[in-house]
Design a protein around this motif. Structure first.
Motif, PDB file in Angstrom:
ATOM      1  N   MET A   1      53.364  39.389  80.789  1.00  8.76           N
ATOM      2  CA  MET A   1      52.136  40.113  80.648  1.00  8.76           C
ATOM      3  C   MET A   1      51.036  39.304  81.795  1.00  8.76           C
ATOM      4  O   MET A   1      51.001  38.241  81.855  1.00  8.76           O
ATOM      5  N   LYS A   2      50.150  40.348  82.194  1.00  9.68           N
ATOM      6  CA  LYS A   2      49.047  39.632  83.093  1.00  9.68           C
ATOM      7  C   LYS A   2      48.119  39.015  82.096  1.00  9.68           C
ATOM      8  O   LYS A   2      48.108  39.385  80.781  1.00  9.68           O
ATOM      9  N   GLN A   3      47.482  38.289  82.593  1.00  6.89           N
ATOM     10  CA  GLN A   3      46.256  37.374  81.996  1.00  6.89           C
ATOM     11  C   GLN A   3      44.938  38.115  82.024  1.00  6.89           C
ATOM     12  O   GLN A   3      44.681  38.638  83.203  1.00  6.89           O
ATOM     13  N   VAL A   4      43.928  37.883  81.084  1.00  4.50           N
ATOM     14  CA  VAL A   4      42.682  37.910  81.246  1.00  4.50           C
ATOM     15  C   VAL A   4      41.931  36.815  80.779  1.00  4.50           C
ATOM     16  O   VAL A   4      42.277  36.239  79.722  1.00  4.50           O
ATOM     17  N   GLU A   5      40.605  36.508  81.558  1.00  2.00           N
ATOM     18  CA  GLU A   5      40.014  35.284  81.132  1.00  2.00           C
ATOM     19  C   GLU A   5      38.330  35.799  81.358  1.00  2.00           C
ATOM     20  O   GLU A   5      38.229  36.722  81.808  1.00  2.00           O
ATOM     21  N   ILE A   6      37.625  35.050  80.904  1.00  2.01           N
ATOM     22  CA  ILE A   6      35.989  35.214  80.835  1.00  2.01           C
ATOM     23  C   ILE A   6      35.630  33.863  81.517  1.00  2.01           C
ATOM     24  O   ILE A   6      35.569  32.850  81.104  1.00  2.01           O
ATOM     25  N   CYS A   7      34.656  34.402  82.484  1.00  2.00           N
ATOM     26  CA  CYS A   7      33.607  33.370  83.212  1.00  2.00           C
ATOM     27  C   CYS A   7      32.151  33.729  82.601  1.00  2.00           C
ATOM     28  O   CYS A   7      31.873  34.889  82.759  1.00  2.00           O
ATOM     29  N   PHE A   8      31.557  32.775  81.744  1.00  2.29           N
ATOM     30  CA  PHE A   8      30.288  33.206  81.118  1.00  2.29           C
ATOM     31  C   PHE A   8      29.104  32.975  81.783  1.00  2.29           C
ATOM     32  O   PHE A   8      28.044  33.402  81.481  1.00  2.29           O
ATOM     33  N   SER A   9      29.125  32.432  83.171  1.00  4.18           N
ATOM     34  CA  SER A   9      28.149  32.573  83.849  1.00  4.18           C
ATOM     35  C   SER A   9      28.449  32.494  85.374  1.00  4.18           C
ATOM     36  O   SER A   9      29.240  31.690  85.792  1.00  4.18           O
ATOM     37  N   PRO A  10      27.454  32.658  86.279  1.00  5.95           N
ATOM     38  CA  PRO A  10      27.770  32.574  87.784  1.00  5.95           C
ATOM     39  C   PRO A  10      27.584  31.193  88.090  1.00  5.95           C
ATOM     40  O   PRO A  10      28.383  30.985  89.031  1.00  5.95           O
ATOM     41  N   GLU A  11      27.065  30.387  87.126  1.00  6.96           N
ATOM     42  CA  GLU A  11      27.085  28.729  87.617  1.00  6.96           C
ATOM     43  C   GLU A  11      28.379  28.233  87.332  1.00  6.96           C
ATOM     44  O   GLU A  11      28.619  26.969  87.617  1.00  6.96           O
ATOM     45  N   LEU A  12      29.158  28.954  86.635  1.00  8.08           N
ATOM     46  CA  LEU A  12      30.427  28.578  86.209  1.00  8.08           C
ATOM     47  C   LEU A  12      31.771  29.028  87.030  1.00  8.08           C
ATOM     48  O   LEU A  12      32.911  28.650  86.857  1.00  8.08           O
ATOM     49  N   ILE A  13      31.318  29.885  87.902  1.00  5.06           N
ATOM     50  CA  ILE A  13      32.493  30.600  88.802  1.00  5.06           C
ATOM     51  C   ILE A  13      33.249  29.957  89.601  1.00  5.06           C
ATOM     52  O   ILE A  13      34.536  30.218  89.615  1.00  5.06           O
ATOM     53  N   HIS A  14      32.727  28.829  89.955  1.00  2.00           N
ATOM     54  CA  HIS A  14      33.503  27.849  90.830  1.00  2.00           C
ATOM     55  C   HIS A  14      34.941  27.289  90.191  1.00  2.00           C
ATOM     56  O   HIS A  14      35.547  26.618  90.672  1.00  2.00           O
ATOM     57  N   LEU A  15      34.776  27.344  88.735  1.00  2.00           N
ATOM     58  CA  LEU A  15      35.845  26.727  88.065  1.00  2.00           C
ATOM     59  C   LEU A  15      37.005  27.733  87.711  1.00  2.00           C
ATOM     60  O   LEU A  15      38.125  27.456  87.451  1.00  2.00           O
ATOM     61  N   HIS A  16      36.810  28.856  88.579  1.00  2.00           N
ATOM     62  CA  HIS A  16      37.720  30.039  88.310  1.00  2.00           C
ATOM     63  C   HIS A  16      38.477  30.277  89.588  1.00  2.00           C
ATOM     64  O   HIS A  16      37.625  30.361  90.634  1.00  2.00           O
ATOM     65  N   GLU A  17      39.646  30.614  89.482  1.00  2.00           N
ATOM     66  CA  GLU A  17      40.199  31.185  90.716  1.00  2.00           C
ATOM     67  C   GLU A  17      40.167  32.402  90.923  1.00  2.00           C
ATOM     68  O   GLU A  17      40.297  33.260  90.040  1.00  2.00           O
TER      69      GLU A  17
END
Length: 237
Positions: A1-17
Motif C-alpha cells: 500500500m501507499k503511504q500517507v503522512e502529515i506535516c503539521f506546519s510549514p515550519e516543519l516541511i523541510h523535515l519531509h520529502e
C-alpha cells in the motif's frame, strides 16, 4: 500500500520529502475552503501569492485581488478570505490572485512535490477519489497558524487519513493520532472545533457563517489542483 503522512506546519516541511509525493495543502479556516468555493463557482484560476504587494500588483494584469491578514481583509483589496463571497457566481470567468496569513505560504512551501492539491471539507470525497485514482504516496501539509499547530487543519488531515485507509497506510505517528482523533470527534465537527483558537478569532470578527461553510462536507465534486503555477478546478474521473 501507499503511504500517507502529515506535516503539521510549514515550519516543519523541510523535515519531509516532497519528491515523489502528492501534497494536499490544508487551511480549513479559511484559505483552502475559500479557494475550493471560488473554483466551484466559476473562478477560472487562482494565483496564490506569498505577500501582499505581489498580490496587489496582480490587479494590473486583470486579476481580482483577495488579501487577508489576521482574519480580516487587507487594506486596498477587493476581497478578503470568505468563501461566501463566491457562492453567487458573481465572479464567474474571472481570474483571482490571493494572499492569506497561512494558506498561501503553505502552498508555496509545497513546491517540489509531484502534485499539489488543496484540501477542504466541502470537497473531501472528491479529493479522496482523485488521490485513490493515482498510485502515489500522500503528504498532508497543514497551514497551521503562523508556524504553529492548529486543530482544524490537523483534524481535516485525520479525516483524510481515515478516508484513504483502503489504499494508503501510515507509519507516521501524527497520522495515526489524527485519524484516531477524527474517529472520536468527527461526528460533531463544529462542536469540537469551536474550541479551536482560530475559530475563536473568526468568531470575534462575527463570521460564524464562514465557519459553518468550512465545516460542511461534500458540497462540491471539484478538486483544486496546482498546474503551471496556478490553482485550477478539475473533476475526478
Amino acid at each position: 500500500m501507499k503511504q500517507v503522512e502529515i506535516c503539521f506546519s510549514p515550519e516543519l516541511i523541510h523535515l519531509h520529502e516532497l519528491q515523489g509525493k502528492l501534497v494536499v495543502v490544508v487551511d480549513i479556516f479559511r484559505a483552502t475552503s475559500t479557494m475550493v468555493a471560488a473554483l466551484a463557482n466559476g473562478i477560472s484560476e487562482i494565483k496564490t501569492c506569498a505577500d501582499l504587494e505581489e498580490c496587489r500588483a496582480m490587479a494590473a494584469n486583470g486579476y481580482l485581488i483577495a488579501g487577508e491578514r489576521n482574519g480580516i481583509t487587507a487594506e486596498g483589496f477587493q476581497l478578503g478570505n470568505s468563501p461566501l463571497a463566491y457562492l453567487t457566481g458573481k465572479y464567474r470567468g474571472k481570474r483571482l490572485a490571493m494572499t492569506t496569513t497561512n494558506g498561501t505560504l503553505a502552498i508555496s512551501k509545497s513546491n517540489g512535490a509531484d502534485e499539489i492539491l488543496i484540501g477542504a471539507f466541502p470537497n473531501l470525497q472528491a479529493t479522496v477519489s482523485y488521490i485513490q485514482s493515482r498510485d502515489i504516496d500522500v503528504l498532508i501539509h497543514c497551514a497551521g497558524w503562523k508556524g504553529k499547530f492548529n486543530l482544524e487543519d490537523s483534524l481535516y488531515a485525520g479525516a483524510l487519513v481515515k478516508a484513504l485507509e483502503s489504499t494508503h497506510e501510515s507509519e507516521d505517528d501524527g497520522a495515526i493520532a489524527m485519524k484516531s482523533l477524527y474517529e472520536k470527534e468527527g461526528y460533531d465537527l463544529k462542536g469540537f472545533l469551536s474550541q479551536a483558537s482560530h475559530a475563536k478569532r473568526l468568531q470575534n470578527h462575527n463570521i460564524d457563517s464562514d465557519i459553518d461553510f468550512c465545516l460542511t462536507l461534500d458540497l462540491f465534486t471539484l478538486v483544486g489542483k496546482v498546474e503551471n503555477g496556478v490553482l485550477i478546478g478539475t473533476t475526478p474521473n
